[in-house]
Design a protein around this motif. Sequence first.
Motif, PDB file in Angstrom:
ATOM      1  N   GLU A   1       0.828  -1.201   0.000  1.00  0.00           N
ATOM      2  CA  GLU A   1       0.000   0.000   0.000  1.00  0.00           C
ATOM      3  C   GLU A   1       0.867   1.257   0.000  1.00  0.00           C
ATOM      4  O   GLU A   1       1.971   1.262   0.575  1.00  0.00           O
ATOM      5  CB  GLU A   1      -0.893   0.027   1.246  1.00  0.00           C
ATOM      6  CG  GLU A   1      -1.788  -1.188   1.405  1.00  0.00           C
ATOM      7  CD  GLU A   1      -1.190  -2.292   2.266  1.00  0.00           C
ATOM      8  OE1 GLU A   1      -1.953  -3.156   2.743  1.00  0.00           O
ATOM      9  OE2 GLU A   1       0.041  -2.295   2.482  1.00  0.00           O
ATOM     10  N   SER A   2       0.358   2.312  -0.621  1.00  0.00           N
ATOM     11  CA  SER A   2       1.060   3.589  -0.631  1.00  0.00           C
ATOM     12  C   SER A   2       0.065   4.713  -0.859  1.00  0.00           C
ATOM     13  O   SER A   2      -1.101   4.467  -1.186  1.00  0.00           O
ATOM     14  CB  SER A   2       2.137   3.611  -1.724  1.00  0.00           C
ATOM     15  OG  SER A   2       1.542   3.493  -3.005  1.00  0.00           O
ATOM     16  N   GLY A   3       0.540   5.940  -0.683  1.00  0.00           N
ATOM     17  CA  GLY A   3      -0.288   7.090  -0.983  1.00  0.00           C
ATOM     18  C   GLY A   3      -0.852   7.823   0.217  1.00  0.00           C
ATOM     19  O   GLY A   3      -1.509   8.856   0.062  1.00  0.00           O
TER      20      GLY A   3
ATOM     21  N   SER B   1      -2.937   3.734  -3.262  1.00  0.00           N
ATOM     22  CA  SER B   1      -2.669   2.694  -4.245  1.00  0.00           C
ATOM     23  C   SER B   1      -2.246   1.423  -3.540  1.00  0.00           C
ATOM     24  O   SER B   1      -1.617   1.469  -2.477  1.00  0.00           O
ATOM     25  CB  SER B   1      -1.554   3.122  -5.205  1.00  0.00           C
ATOM     26  OG  SER B   1      -1.911   4.267  -5.931  1.00  0.00           O
ATOM     27  N   CYS B   2      -2.571   0.318  -4.142  1.00  0.00           N
ATOM     28  CA  CYS B   2      -2.155  -0.988  -3.638  1.00  0.00           C
ATOM     29  C   CYS B   2      -1.625  -1.768  -4.829  1.00  0.00           C
ATOM     30  O   CYS B   2      -2.395  -2.150  -5.714  1.00  0.00           O
ATOM     31  CB  CYS B   2      -3.323  -1.697  -2.985  1.00  0.00           C
ATOM     32  SG  CYS B   2      -3.017  -3.422  -2.558  1.00  0.00           S
ATOM     33  N   ALA B   3      -0.329  -1.983  -4.843  1.00  0.00           N
ATOM     34  CA  ALA B   3       0.304  -2.698  -5.940  1.00  0.00           C
ATOM     35  C   ALA B   3       0.475  -4.160  -5.573  1.00  0.00           C
ATOM     36  O   ALA B   3       0.937  -4.487  -4.474  1.00  0.00           O
ATOM     37  CB  ALA B   3       1.659  -2.071  -6.246  1.00  0.00           C
ATOM     38  N   ALA B   4       0.112  -5.009  -6.503  1.00  0.00           N
ATOM     39  CA  ALA B   4       0.182  -6.448  -6.269  1.00  0.00           C
ATOM     40  C   ALA B   4       1.222  -7.094  -7.160  1.00  0.00           C
ATOM     41  O   ALA B   4       1.377  -6.711  -8.323  1.00  0.00           O
ATOM     42  CB  ALA B   4      -1.175  -7.084  -6.524  1.00  0.00           C
ATOM     43  N   SER B   5       1.924  -8.038  -6.606  1.00  0.00           N
ATOM     44  CA  SER B   5       2.860  -8.815  -7.401  1.00  0.00           C
ATOM     45  C   SER B   5       2.147 -10.067  -7.901  1.00  0.00           C
ATOM     46  O   SER B   5       1.068 -10.413  -7.433  1.00  0.00           O
ATOM     47  CB  SER B   5       4.063  -9.220  -6.557  1.00  0.00           C
ATOM     48  OG  SER B   5       3.638 -10.055  -5.492  1.00  0.00           O
ATOM     49  N   GLY B   6       2.734 -10.737  -8.855  1.00  0.00           N
ATOM     50  CA  GLY B   6       2.170 -11.993  -9.321  1.00  0.00           C
ATOM     51  C   GLY B   6       1.248 -11.825 -10.518  1.00  0.00           C
ATOM     52  O   GLY B   6       0.856 -10.717 -10.871  1.00  0.00           O
TER      53      GLY B   6
ATOM     54  N   THR C   1      -3.001  -3.118  -9.889  1.00  0.00           N
ATOM     55  CA  THR C   1      -3.127  -2.089  -8.853  1.00  0.00           C
ATOM     56  C   THR C   1      -4.598  -1.801  -8.562  1.00  0.00           C
ATOM     57  O   THR C   1      -5.418  -1.748  -9.487  1.00  0.00           O
ATOM     58  CB  THR C   1      -2.420  -0.796  -9.282  1.00  0.00           C
ATOM     59  OG1 THR C   1      -1.043  -1.083  -9.565  1.00  0.00           O
ATOM     60  CG2 THR C   1      -2.476   0.247  -8.174  1.00  0.00           C
ATOM     61  N   VAL C   2      -4.879  -1.605  -7.297  1.00  0.00           N
ATOM     62  CA  VAL C   2      -6.199  -1.160  -6.872  1.00  0.00           C
ATOM     63  C   VAL C   2      -6.029   0.184  -6.179  1.00  0.00           C
ATOM     64  O   VAL C   2      -5.026   0.425  -5.497  1.00  0.00           O
ATOM     65  CB  VAL C   2      -6.884  -2.200  -5.960  1.00  0.00           C
ATOM     66  CG1 VAL C   2      -6.095  -2.444  -4.691  1.00  0.00           C
ATOM     67  CG2 VAL C   2      -8.309  -1.795  -5.645  1.00  0.00           C
TER      68      VAL C   2
ATOM     69  N   CYS D   1      -4.923  -2.847   2.124  1.00  0.00           N
ATOM     70  CA  CYS D   1      -5.662  -3.545   1.081  1.00  0.00           C
ATOM     71  C   CYS D   1      -5.506  -5.042   1.309  1.00  0.00           C
ATOM     72  O   CYS D   1      -4.582  -5.491   2.009  1.00  0.00           O
ATOM     73  CB  CYS D   1      -5.182  -3.165  -0.312  1.00  0.00           C
ATOM     74  SG  CYS D   1      -3.488  -3.658  -0.699  1.00  0.00           S
ATOM     75  N   ASN D   2      -6.423  -5.783   0.740  1.00  0.00           N
ATOM     76  CA  ASN D   2      -6.319  -7.230   0.812  1.00  0.00           C
ATOM     77  C   ASN D   2      -7.110  -7.830  -0.326  1.00  0.00           C
ATOM     78  O   ASN D   2      -7.925  -7.150  -0.974  1.00  0.00           O
ATOM     79  CB  ASN D   2      -6.805  -7.748   2.168  1.00  0.00           C
ATOM     80  CG  ASN D   2      -5.978  -8.931   2.654  1.00  0.00           C
ATOM     81  OD1 ASN D   2      -5.526  -9.742   1.842  1.00  0.00           O
ATOM     82  ND2 ASN D   2      -5.766  -9.041   3.948  1.00  0.00           N
TER      83      ASN D   2
END
Length: 124
Positions: free
Chosen positions: A6-8, A21-26, A78-79, A96-97
Amino acid sequence: QVQLVESGGGLVQAGGSLRLSCAASGRTFSSYAMGWFRQAPGSEREFVAGISRSGGSASYADSAKGRFTISRDNAKNTVYLQMNTLKPEDTAVYYCNKGTTLLTMNRVRDFGSWGQGTQVTVSS
């Protein structure tokens, strides 16, 4: 395994806006419904907003309706959470989750692990 960062967050005056923002890997990001949650000091973690896998549907806690907007970009893994008209009571760590479906995203206790979150502080 999808990891979320999470960031921002930041400090903002009441009435202001922030976008988290929530950046996801994978490679499986689009397979999950996503949600934003928050935890204020001395309070339990609570659901804020959720979005379906495609982004076509969303749900909000009453406290977020009309002020917050959740969105996602599956191409960017990203969400986002756009937060407008912020109030001091929005002050919290935001997380985020991921989940299986939008319908169950508000079941906070079903989530076993959480990231670091991002701090949002709204001054009056």
